[in-house]
Design a protein around this motif. Structure first.
Motif, PDB file in Angstrom:
ATOM      1  N   UNK A  52       1.096  -1.196  -0.036  1.00 41.02           N
ATOM      2  CA  UNK A  52      -0.129  -0.028  -0.455  1.00 41.02           C
ATOM      3  C   UNK A  52       0.873   1.462   0.399  1.00 41.02           C
ATOM      4  N   UNK A  53       0.536   2.717  -0.737  1.00 38.01           N
ATOM      5  CA  UNK A  53       1.117   3.478  -0.889  1.00 38.01           C
ATOM      6  C   UNK A  53       1.563   4.288   0.592  1.00 38.01           C
ATOM      7  N   UNK A  54       0.022   3.896   1.011  1.00 40.09           N
ATOM      8  CA  UNK A  54       1.387   4.492   2.634  1.00 40.09           C
ATOM      9  C   UNK A  54       2.395   3.862   3.174  1.00 40.09           C
ATOM     10  N   UNK A  55       2.600   2.921   3.567  1.00 41.60           N
ATOM     11  CA  UNK A  55       3.515   1.720   3.887  1.00 41.60           C
ATOM     12  C   UNK A  55       4.730   1.756   3.422  1.00 41.60           C
ATOM     13  N   UNK A  74      11.142   7.606  17.306  1.00 42.80           N
ATOM     14  CA  UNK A  74      10.806   5.927  16.980  1.00 42.80           C
ATOM     15  C   UNK A  74       8.875   6.344  17.151  1.00 42.80           C
ATOM     16  N   UNK A  75       8.470   7.285  18.312  1.00 47.42           N
ATOM     17  CA  UNK A  75       7.116   6.802  18.797  1.00 47.42           C
ATOM     18  C   UNK A  75       6.538   7.446  17.698  1.00 47.42           C
ATOM     19  N   UNK A  76       7.418   8.910  16.881  1.00 46.31           N
ATOM     20  CA  UNK A  76       6.610   9.320  15.343  1.00 46.31           C
ATOM     21  C   UNK A  76       6.150   8.375  14.850  1.00 46.31           C
ATOM     22  N   UNK A  81       2.959   4.206  11.534  1.00 50.23           N
ATOM     23  CA  UNK A  81       2.510   2.788  11.818  1.00 50.23           C
ATOM     24  C   UNK A  81       0.974   2.733  12.292  1.00 50.23           C
ATOM     25  N   UNK A  82       0.277   3.020  13.695  1.00 51.31           N
ATOM     26  CA  UNK A  82      -0.855   2.578  14.335  1.00 51.31           C
ATOM     27  C   UNK A  82      -2.066   3.932  13.143  1.00 51.31           C
ATOM     28  N   UNK A  83      -1.690   5.070  12.824  1.00 48.84           N
ATOM     29  CA  UNK A  83      -2.969   5.592  11.485  1.00 48.84           C
ATOM     30  C   UNK A  83      -2.606   4.062  10.909  1.00 48.84           C
ATOM     31  N   UNK A  89      -5.127   9.387   8.274  1.00 56.66           N
ATOM     32  CA  UNK A  89      -4.402   9.221   7.812  1.00 56.66           C
ATOM     33  C   UNK A  89      -2.920   9.382   7.997  1.00 56.66           C
ATOM     34  N   UNK A  90      -1.832   9.023   7.276  1.00 58.11           N
ATOM     35  CA  UNK A  90      -0.253   8.979   7.657  1.00 58.11           C
ATOM     36  C   UNK A  90       0.105  10.143   7.677  1.00 58.11           C
TER      37      UNK A  90
END
Length: 92
Positions: A52-55, A74-76, A81-83, A89-90
């Motif tokens: 997928x383009x988002x990944x 790393x949180x960001x 990834x959670x989004x 939306x990522x």
């Protein structure tokens, strides 16, 4: 230098491996010097078309050549990834 940017890059490489089914520079892993030369030469081969383009965007940002272009933490990265998993939306 060992920084957060290096951690983010490493997690991006793990994500690449998960999405592509092979490490980012697998074709150059015959020796440490060949692998280092490939990393210094440029980004890894593109991910498969079915990613997928988002990944793809998340992975590319995590492994951006310039550390300043990567996620700041790393949180960001985890937030993006959670989004994706929550169909939001990522940022990448």
């Amino acid at each position: 230098a060992v920084t957060t940017a290096l951690d983010v890059y490493s997690l991006g490489a793990i994500l690449y491996h998960l999405l592509a089914g092979a490490p980012p520079y697998a074709a150059h892993a015959s020796s440490a010097s060949a692998l280092l030369a490939a990393v210094n030469a440029g980004p890894p081969p593109p991910l498969p078309d079915d990613v997928p383009p988002e990944l793809r965007a998340v992975q590319e940002r995590a492994m951006a050549r310039a550390p300043a272009d990567r996620y700041r933490s790393v949180q960001e990265l985890g937030d993006d990834l959670r989004a994706f998993l929550e169909v939001r939306t990522v940022r990448a």
